[in-house]
Design an enzyme around this catalytic site. Structure first.
Site, PDB file in Angstrom:
ATOM      1  N   HIS A 241      -3.684  -7.483   2.624  1.00  0.00           N
ATOM      2  CA  HIS A 241      -3.072  -7.912   3.891  1.00  0.00           C
ATOM      3  C   HIS A 241      -3.388  -9.391   4.152  1.00  0.00           C
ATOM      4  CE1 HIS A 241      -3.720  -3.496   5.306  1.00  0.00           C
ATOM      5  NE2 HIS A 241      -2.435  -3.639   5.071  1.00  0.00           N
TER       6      HIS A 241
ATOM      7  N   ARG B   4       3.898  -3.864  -3.147  1.00  0.00           N
ATOM      8  CA  ARG B   4       2.939  -3.703  -4.238  1.00  0.00           C
ATOM      9  C   ARG B   4       3.595  -3.099  -5.472  1.00  0.00           C
ATOM     10  NH1 ARG B   4      -1.150  -0.450  -0.476  1.00  0.00           N
ATOM     11  NH2 ARG B   4       0.894   0.429  -0.088  1.00  0.00           N
TER      12      ARG B   4
ATOM     13  N   SER C 157      -5.311   0.622   2.401  1.00  0.00           N
ATOM     14  CA  SER C 157      -6.267   0.991   3.454  1.00  0.00           C
ATOM     15  C   SER C 157      -6.792   2.409   3.217  1.00  0.00           C
ATOM     16  CB  SER C 157      -5.595   0.908   4.830  1.00  0.00           C
ATOM     17  OG  SER C 157      -5.221  -0.408   5.112  1.00  0.00           O
TER      18      SER C 157
END
Ligand code: PNS
Length: 164
Positions: A17, A91, A129
């Site tokens: 991020h 990604r 995350s």
């Protein structure tokens, strides 16, 4: 003057991020990191105040970056802050499928908004995350994956309660 919004859950912010925020801040005049406040979703590890505190701490030295929260539809939030560009990170192909759908729907909901994608840096392309939380929950080192502010909060959280 282009105002872009980088929306997400940021539960919690990781190095992927942060890399994206740094790179997007060089492209757009103004970048708002918009942290999703979803009262229906109790699956977050950190509440919205904690997630915002981490992001604010980490981005405080990056020029042109602000932090905000939003609830409801992103398309409506974009209207309310008069922003015209959504920034997302990609990604892998699996991200693309989800993001393609969201980009089309967001454009239908708010035709004055364009979604732009930045390819995640190779070195962070495997970081999420979810995985960061999983690793931290079992006490393993996540210092190479997250900024210090995130690491601190994860440590505090799992010291208090390993089940989160
Ligand atoms: O970090 P995340 O959880 O992948 O971020 C997803 C997010 C917050 C960008 C997305 O869920 C979102 O925009 N939610 C707001 C609700 C909304 O606008 N839904 C319709 C999208 S087409």
């Amino acid at each position: 003057m282009v105002h872009a919004v980088y929306p997400g859950s940021f539960d919690p912010l990781h190095n992927g991020h942060l890399d994206l925020i740094r790179r997007a801040s060089k492209i757009y005049d103004r970048l708002t990191v918009a942290v999703l406040h979803n009262p229906l979703k109790d699956a977050y590890l950190f509440d919205v105040e904690e997630r915002v505190a981490i992001v604010k701490d980490v981005v405080r030295h990056i020029k042109g970056v602000e932090v905000d929260t939003f609830g409801g539809l992103l398309a409506d939030y974009m209207r309310s802050v008069k922003a015209t560009v959504i920034v997302k990170g990609l990604r892998a192909i699996s991200d693309f499928e989800v993001e393609l759908q969201m980009a089309h729907l967001n454009r239908q909901l708010n035709p004055s908004v364009e979604t732009t994608f930045i390819m995640t840096a190779t070195r962070w392309s495997y970081v999420s995350s979810t995985r960061v939380k999983e690793i931290a929950r079992y006490g393993a080192d996540v210092s190479k994956l997250v900024p210090a502010a995130t690491q601190r909060r994860l440590r505090e959280r799992f010291e208090r309660s390993p089940t989160g």
